[in-house]
Design a protein around this motif. Structure first.
Motif, PDB file in Angstrom:
ATOM      1  N   VAL A 221       0.651  -1.203  -0.099  1.00 18.10           N
ATOM      2  CA  VAL A 221       0.066  -0.015  -0.052  1.00 18.10           C
ATOM      3  C   VAL A 221       0.922   1.328   0.094  1.00 18.10           C
ATOM      4  N   LEU A 222       2.044   1.365   0.771  1.00 15.48           N
ATOM      5  CA  LEU A 222       2.753   2.352   0.980  1.00 15.48           C
ATOM      6  C   LEU A 222       3.481   2.445  -0.389  1.00 15.48           C
ATOM      7  N   VAL A 223       3.781   1.450  -1.167  1.00 16.46           N
ATOM      8  CA  VAL A 223       4.442   1.523  -2.286  1.00 16.46           C
ATOM      9  C   VAL A 223       3.781   2.267  -3.338  1.00 16.46           C
ATOM     10  N   SER A 224       2.301   1.592  -3.308  1.00 21.97           N
ATOM     11  CA  SER A 224       1.289   2.295  -4.161  1.00 21.97           C
ATOM     12  C   SER A 224       1.050   3.685  -4.116  1.00 21.97           C
ATOM     13  N   SER A 225       1.003   4.051  -2.901  1.00 21.26           N
ATOM     14  CA  SER A 225       0.762   5.385  -2.712  1.00 21.26           C
ATOM     15  C   SER A 225       1.718   6.334  -3.179  1.00 21.26           C
ATOM     16  N   THR A 226       2.980   6.019  -3.425  1.00 19.64           N
ATOM     17  CA  THR A 226       4.084   6.936  -3.889  1.00 19.64           C
ATOM     18  C   THR A 226       4.096   7.156  -5.285  1.00 19.64           C
ATOM     19  N   LEU A 227       3.461   6.183  -5.889  1.00 18.02           N
ATOM     20  CA  LEU A 227       3.397   6.295  -7.460  1.00 18.02           C
ATOM     21  C   LEU A 227       2.483   7.627  -7.916  1.00 18.02           C
ATOM     22  N   PRO A 228       1.448   8.078  -7.340  1.00 13.67           N
ATOM     23  CA  PRO A 228       0.736   9.488  -7.613  1.00 13.67           C
ATOM     24  C   PRO A 228       1.094  10.501  -6.767  1.00 13.67           C
ATOM     25  N   THR A 229       2.030  10.342  -5.882  1.00 17.22           N
ATOM     26  CA  THR A 229       2.452  11.299  -4.772  1.00 17.22           C
ATOM     27  C   THR A 229       3.159  12.498  -5.537  1.00 17.22           C
ATOM     28  N   ASP A 230       2.863  13.631  -5.267  1.00 13.94           N
ATOM     29  CA  ASP A 230       3.419  14.943  -5.849  1.00 13.94           C
ATOM     30  C   ASP A 230       4.863  15.144  -5.455  1.00 13.94           C
ATOM     31  N   TYR A 231       5.234  15.026  -4.178  1.00 15.97           N
ATOM     32  CA  TYR A 231       6.470  15.235  -3.912  1.00 15.97           C
ATOM     33  C   TYR A 231       7.784  14.311  -3.826  1.00 15.97           C
ATOM     34  N   TRP A 232       7.950  14.005  -4.944  1.00 14.77           N
ATOM     35  CA  TRP A 232       9.294  13.337  -5.206  1.00 14.77           C
ATOM     36  C   TRP A 232      10.568  14.140  -5.005  1.00 14.77           C
ATOM     37  N   LYS A 233      10.432  15.253  -5.547  1.00 10.03           N
ATOM     38  CA  LYS A 233      11.456  16.264  -5.115  1.00 10.03           C
ATOM     39  C   LYS A 233      10.788  17.704  -4.959  1.00 10.03           C
ATOM     40  N   VAL A 234      11.321  18.282  -4.128  1.00 12.18           N
ATOM     41  CA  VAL A 234      10.774  19.851  -3.754  1.00 12.18           C
ATOM     42  C   VAL A 234      12.174  20.754  -3.714  1.00 12.18           C
ATOM     43  N   SER A 235      11.627  22.077  -3.902  1.00  8.47           N
ATOM     44  CA  SER A 235      12.565  23.033  -3.828  1.00  8.47           C
ATOM     45  C   SER A 235      11.555  24.231  -3.675  1.00  8.47           C
ATOM     46  N   SER A 236      12.134  25.186  -2.854  1.00 12.47           N
ATOM     47  CA  SER A 236      11.541  26.581  -2.345  1.00 12.47           C
ATOM     48  C   SER A 236      12.403  27.831  -2.602  1.00 12.47           C
ATOM     49  N   ILE A 237      11.633  28.875  -2.974  1.00 11.23           N
ATOM     50  CA  ILE A 237      12.304  30.003  -3.000  1.00 11.23           C
ATOM     51  C   ILE A 237      11.749  30.969  -1.722  1.00 11.23           C
ATOM     52  N   ASP A 238      12.684  31.252  -0.829  1.00 14.48           N
ATOM     53  CA  ASP A 238      12.087  32.086   0.198  1.00 14.48           C
ATOM     54  C   ASP A 238      12.294  33.857   0.011  1.00 14.48           C
ATOM     55  N   GLY A 239      11.404  34.253   0.462  1.00 14.62           N
ATOM     56  CA  GLY A 239      11.447  35.716   0.530  1.00 14.62           C
ATOM     57  C   GLY A 239      11.850  36.031   1.792  1.00 14.62           C
ATOM     58  N   THR A 240      11.436  37.346   2.133  1.00 13.17           N
ATOM     59  CA  THR A 240      12.247  38.131   3.290  1.00 13.17           C
ATOM     60  C   THR A 240      11.301  37.415   4.532  1.00 13.17           C
ATOM     61  N   VAL A 241       9.908  37.266   4.487  1.00 13.07           N
ATOM     62  CA  VAL A 241       9.327  36.798   5.537  1.00 13.07           C
ATOM     63  C   VAL A 241       8.512  35.449   5.396  1.00 13.07           C
ATOM     64  N   ILE A 242       7.973  35.172   4.087  1.00 16.55           N
ATOM     65  CA  ILE A 242       7.418  33.940   3.816  1.00 16.55           C
ATOM     66  C   ILE A 242       7.819  33.355   2.628  1.00 16.55           C
TER      67      ILE A 242
END
Length: 240
Positions: free
Chosen positions: A19-40
């Motif tokens: 079940v865990l392996v099957s749930s990873t197939l449609p999961t969005d966050y395989w790789k993630v990156s963020s751009i931070d501003g001054t506050v948020i």
């Protein structure tokens, strides 16, 4: 722990891992990156095996599906194939496990059920290996790009889907290994006579061998008592 309880525990482990392996197939966050501003955080970039997206601070996501499978990077194609193979193998492993477990009434004799359960365990081990390879390959690509000083494009970090996939792979491998042990136990109990029945047969043979001399001695013919008494009365002094 009895073999039936061990099989139930292995079935819970393998099913949870699948079940865990099957749930990873449609999961969005395989790789993630963020751009931070001054506050948020102003924007979050994330990607999986099917699309790449960006989410702004208001929660609105703009996604772009991968245009062509032939134009994809090789590692994404390999990960897709391995994850789909893992899901299919886990499905068939669950079916064979339900048929071959001792707590079910289908599957035939114990030896046949042991073979079916061991085949299910082999499927689950292959499921875990496929998923483990796919997640590790994807993570290796992310880390190699992140620590490469010559890579100037957007750098990503490991997403939550990879950790879920590693956990599911571990559960599938552990449960599948327990299922494979059922084959040796089933073959050890494949003799036509159980141990207690063998002991009963040997004890019966020994009792018969002990009783045989007594029965033979009981069949020895002895003269009747009248004849013995008459021969003792008419000895040679009687004729004098």
């Amino acid at each position: 722990m009895s073999s039936m309880a061990r099989e139930i525990m292995a079935f819970v482990l393998t099913t949870s891992g699948w079940v865990l392996v099957s749930s990873t197939l449609p999961t969005d966050y395989w790789k993630v990156s963020s751009i931070d501003g001054t506050v948020i955080t102003t924007a979050t970039f994330w990607s999986n095996l099917w699309k790449t997206c960006v989410t702004d601070s208001t929660g609105i996501s703009n996604c772009k599906d991968f245009p062509s499978m032939l134009a994809l990077d090789g590692y994404i194609q390999v990960c897709r194939g391995l994850m789909i193979a893992a899901v299919c193998l886990g499905f068939f492993g669950s079916v064979f496990a339900l048929i071959g477990m001792k707590c079910t009434k289908v599957g035939g004799l114990d030896q046949t059920k042991a073979k079916i359960v061991s085949f299910a365990g082999f499927n689950f081990v292959c499921t875990g290996l496929c998923s483990l390879t796919a997640c590790s390959l994807y993570a290796h690509r992310i880390t190699s790009e992140f620590f490469d000083p010559m890579y100037v494009a957007q750098k990503y970090e490991l997403g939550a889907a990879l950790f879920i996939g590693w956990a599911g792979s571990t559960l599938c491998i552990l449960g599948g290994a327990v299922f494979c042990l059922s084959l040796s136990e089933g073959m050890s109990s494949s003799s036509p006579y159980p141990s207690d029945r063998k002991a009963f047969v040997h004890s019966g043979v020994s009792l018969m061998s002990r009783a045989a001399p007594q029965s033979q001695s009981s069949h020895v013919r002895r003269p009747p008592p009248d004849c013995i008494s008459s021969s003792q009365q008419f000895d040679k002094n009687a004729y004098v």
